[in-house]
Design an enzyme around this catalytic site. Structure first.
Site, PDB file in Angstrom:
ATOM      1  N   CYS A 180       8.914  14.996  35.710  1.00  0.00           N
ATOM      2  CA  CYS A 180       8.720  14.349  37.014  1.00  0.00           C
ATOM      3  C   CYS A 180       9.608  14.905  38.121  1.00  0.00           C
ATOM      4  O   CYS A 180       9.331  14.686  39.299  1.00  0.00           O
ATOM      5  CB  CYS A 180       8.957  12.846  36.883  1.00  0.00           C
ATOM      6  SG  CYS A 180       7.795  12.013  35.764  1.00  0.00           S
ATOM      7  N   HIS A 259      21.237  19.132  34.737  1.00  0.00           N
ATOM      8  CA  HIS A 259      20.465  19.220  33.493  1.00  0.00           C
ATOM      9  C   HIS A 259      21.336  18.786  32.314  1.00  0.00           C
ATOM     10  O   HIS A 259      22.390  19.375  32.064  1.00  0.00           O
ATOM     11  CB  HIS A 259      19.982  20.659  33.284  1.00  0.00           C
ATOM     12  CG  HIS A 259      18.800  20.775  32.378  1.00  0.00           C
ATOM     13  ND1 HIS A 259      18.774  20.252  31.105  1.00  0.00           N
ATOM     14  CD2 HIS A 259      17.568  21.347  32.560  1.00  0.00           C
ATOM     15  CE1 HIS A 259      17.608  20.506  30.545  1.00  0.00           C
ATOM     16  NE2 HIS A 259      16.854  21.160  31.407  1.00  0.00           N
ATOM     17  N   HIS A 346      17.391   7.252  55.150  1.00  0.00           N
ATOM     18  CA  HIS A 346      16.235   6.859  54.337  1.00  0.00           C
ATOM     19  C   HIS A 346      16.415   7.316  52.890  1.00  0.00           C
ATOM     20  O   HIS A 346      17.050   8.346  52.630  1.00  0.00           O
ATOM     21  CB  HIS A 346      14.947   7.449  54.906  1.00  0.00           C
ATOM     22  CG  HIS A 346      14.742   7.172  56.358  1.00  0.00           C
ATOM     23  ND1 HIS A 346      14.287   5.961  56.834  1.00  0.00           N
ATOM     24  CD2 HIS A 346      14.946   7.961  57.458  1.00  0.00           C
ATOM     25  CE1 HIS A 346      14.210   6.005  58.152  1.00  0.00           C
ATOM     26  NE2 HIS A 346      14.602   7.205  58.557  1.00  0.00           N
ATOM     27  N   HIS A 350      11.977   8.533  43.395  1.00  0.00           N
ATOM     28  CA  HIS A 350      10.798   8.811  42.571  1.00  0.00           C
ATOM     29  C   HIS A 350      10.225   7.499  42.019  1.00  0.00           C
ATOM     30  O   HIS A 350      10.932   6.738  41.361  1.00  0.00           O
ATOM     31  CB  HIS A 350      11.172   9.741  41.422  1.00  0.00           C
ATOM     32  CG  HIS A 350      10.101   9.860  40.378  1.00  0.00           C
ATOM     33  ND1 HIS A 350       8.857  10.381  40.673  1.00  0.00           N
ATOM     34  CD2 HIS A 350      10.059   9.508  39.068  1.00  0.00           C
ATOM     35  CE1 HIS A 350       8.107  10.344  39.579  1.00  0.00           C
ATOM     36  NE2 HIS A 350       8.809   9.824  38.598  1.00  0.00           N
ATOM     37  N   HIS A 379       3.004   0.912  43.534  1.00  0.00           N
ATOM     38  CA  HIS A 379       1.943  -0.092  43.524  1.00  0.00           C
ATOM     39  C   HIS A 379       0.590   0.514  43.873  1.00  0.00           C
ATOM     40  O   HIS A 379      -0.423   0.227  43.224  1.00  0.00           O
ATOM     41  CB  HIS A 379       2.287  -1.206  44.517  1.00  0.00           C
ATOM     42  CG  HIS A 379       1.292  -2.326  44.545  1.00  0.00           C
ATOM     43  ND1 HIS A 379       0.218  -2.358  45.421  1.00  0.00           N
ATOM     44  CD2 HIS A 379       1.186  -3.447  43.797  1.00  0.00           C
ATOM     45  CE1 HIS A 379      -0.488  -3.454  45.212  1.00  0.00           C
ATOM     46  NE2 HIS A 379       0.081  -4.138  44.233  1.00  0.00           N
ATOM     47  N   ASN A 383       2.709   6.115  38.972  1.00  0.00           N
ATOM     48  CA  ASN A 383       3.614   7.240  38.744  1.00  0.00           C
ATOM     49  C   ASN A 383       2.767   8.506  38.625  1.00  0.00           C
ATOM     50  O   ASN A 383       2.119   8.728  37.615  1.00  0.00           O
ATOM     51  CB  ASN A 383       4.427   7.002  37.466  1.00  0.00           C
ATOM     52  CG  ASN A 383       5.406   8.144  37.179  1.00  0.00           C
ATOM     53  OD1 ASN A 383       5.386   9.184  37.829  1.00  0.00           O
ATOM     54  ND2 ASN A 383       6.263   7.938  36.200  1.00  0.00           N
TER      55      ASN A 383
END
Length: 472
Positions: A180, A259, A346, A350, A379, A383
């Site tokens: 992702c 990572h 802002h 994710h 919503h 995802n």
């Protein structure tokens, strides 16, 4: 004799002056060259285009139940688990499902199905990207595509180059297995190429292959992905051309990648495997939030000094001496004491799931206003893996929140385990409704409660534990 001495002294002085001035002049020229080169290393985003599937792919309560109930491997306990997961997921009834799943072919996907799903997303967003920017595909110098679960030969970048007849000298990169957070990883590749290539145009395509990777087994940790992941993606146009920066949407200020692949627990918390019955799927374990917390902690150690002003850092250091040490393994406690709003306006989180959004929100002390874009993207679109960040950003723009000079912190997590974060600066006041155009007026809704519990709450009836259900 005296005249000769004076003349010799002058010669020595001029020689010393030349010796001193030459390296000084060289240093100034070198510095100016580096400064000029640095100006050409900026990364500007000219446009981004999110994918919106057709209405016939919408996954409402009834179609979702139909998909769940036709899986003959599931029993009453699995149904209860799925009911609880779907109800608490934060996902609405307007997300988009892979076509082969809606048509009942999820257990027999073909390579043709994989290409059909991915190409619809890639070509739809790229067609719109080129049309809206006026840029020809032949002008593109760099192409990066990230799709974690589909890596064919020829590559997906090759398919794009072939379709749009791009130049022979285009630099292409095909990323797979990155999860992702791959979108920011792809942008980082572009940013680094921009450092050595002037006046370049780059395209990044971020999406995922959902349908062919639908899980048809009964392991609870692997069924989670079916509940959360939906069809989506995004194509972006980036450049380092200073001449067009006045038309840019954003400028990349900084990007930090972390990572934790060397940590076995983090590596295995989010992984593609086969279950005991041979069904392939994506396993999400309970260790995922711990891995997110650890990676987020390491990432912030590098990111925070790049983002927050000096006075905010000093205040944090002083306050930390008198505050109880927090546990870096708990996501909600990672950013305790940091005031990110001194350096960022802002927060683009994710939309991986409600738990991740809540955890990051508590960690950074964010308000519901700050978290609204991520919650609403989850919503409305679910995802969408690597493409998810751009639906969140699109919501901010559609709500006319983004003003010139504002800074946006993007936060992403992905398999590996990775945490990739960056900060964008808004270059102009933005108010394009983009992919949210048909529904932004109704967001945020008064309630994000999932109607699943109203229709299928009877599954929790204790008496069903003694009954064999025949869904036919």
């Amino acid at each position: 004799m005296e005249h000769t001495s004076i003349l010799s002294s002058h010669v020595h002085m001029e020689l010393l002056l030349a010796i001193f001035l030459f390296p000084l002049a060289y240093s100034i020229i070198l510095l100016c060259t580096k400064l000029l080169a640095w100006r050409d290393q900026n990364c500007y985003m000219m446009h981004y285009e999110c994918f919106k599937a057709s209405e016939d792919l919408k996954l409402n309560t009834d179609s979702c139940a139909s998909i769940v109930m036709r899986n003959k491997n599931l029993g009453i306990e699995e149904y209860k688990f799925l009911l609880q997961t779907i109800v608490s997921s934060g996902i609405g009834e307007d997300t988009y499902c892979p076509r082969i799943v809606l048509s009942g072919q999820e257990d027999t996907p073909s390579l043709k199905d994989s290409f059909s799903e991915i190409e619809e997303i890639m070509y739809d967003t790229l067609d719109k990207l080129f049309a809206k920017t006026g840029v020809s595909p032949s002008e593109i110098d760099i192409l990066v595509v990230n799709v974690s679960l589909l890596s064919p030969s020829p590559s997906l970048t090759a398919r794009i180059i072939n379709r749009y007849k791009m130049r022979e000298d285009i630099k292409s990169y095909n990323l797979s297995g990155m999860g992702c957070s791959a979108s920011l990883l792809a942008i980082d590749i572009v940013r680094n190429i921009f450092k050595v290539r002037k006046n370049a145009l780059a395209v990044v395509v971020s999406t995922e292959s959902m349908g062919p990777n639908w899980y048809c087994g009964r392991e609870k940790s692997m069924m989670l992905s079916n509940c959360l992941f939906r069809v989506g993606g995004c194509s972006m146009l980036l450049t380092n051309k200073r001449a067009v920066k006045h038309r840019a949407l954003f400028k990349l200020n900084c990007l930090v990648r972390t990572h934790l692949g060397s940590n076995d627990e983090a590596y295995n918390c989010c992984i593609q495997i086969e279950d005991s019955l041979g069904y392939r799927g994506f396993c999400l374990t309970k260790k995922l939030t711990k891995a997110a917390a650890l990676s987020f902690t390491e990432n912030l150690k590098v990111l925070v000094p790049k983002v927050l002003p000096l006075w905010a850092l000093l205040r944090y250091v002083i306050a930390s001496r008198y505050r109880k040490k927090t546990d870096s393994r708990v996501l909600e406690l990672v950013g305790a004491g940091l005031n990110f709003k001194t350096g960022v306006e802002h927060f683009c989180i994710h939309p991986g799931g409600r738990a991740v959004i809540d955890g990051v929100g508590k960690s950074l002390g964010l308000t519901e206003y700050d978290l609204e874009p991520a919650r609403m993207a989850l919503h409305r679109f679910g995802n969408t893996s690597a493409g998810g960040l751009w639906y969140v950003l699109g919501y901010m723009e559609a709500k006319k929140r983004l003003k010139k000079g504002d800074r946006i912190l993007m936060i992403s997590f992905g398999a590996g385990f990775k945490c990739n974060n960056c900060v964008w600066q808004v270059m102009n006041d933005l108010e394009d409704a983009n992919v949210w155009e048909d529904c932004i007026a109704s967001y945020p809704p008064k309630s994000v409660a999932n109607p699943f519990i109203e229709k299928y709450g009877w599954i929790n009836d204790p008496s069903l534990s003694f009954v064999k259900l025949d869904w036919n």
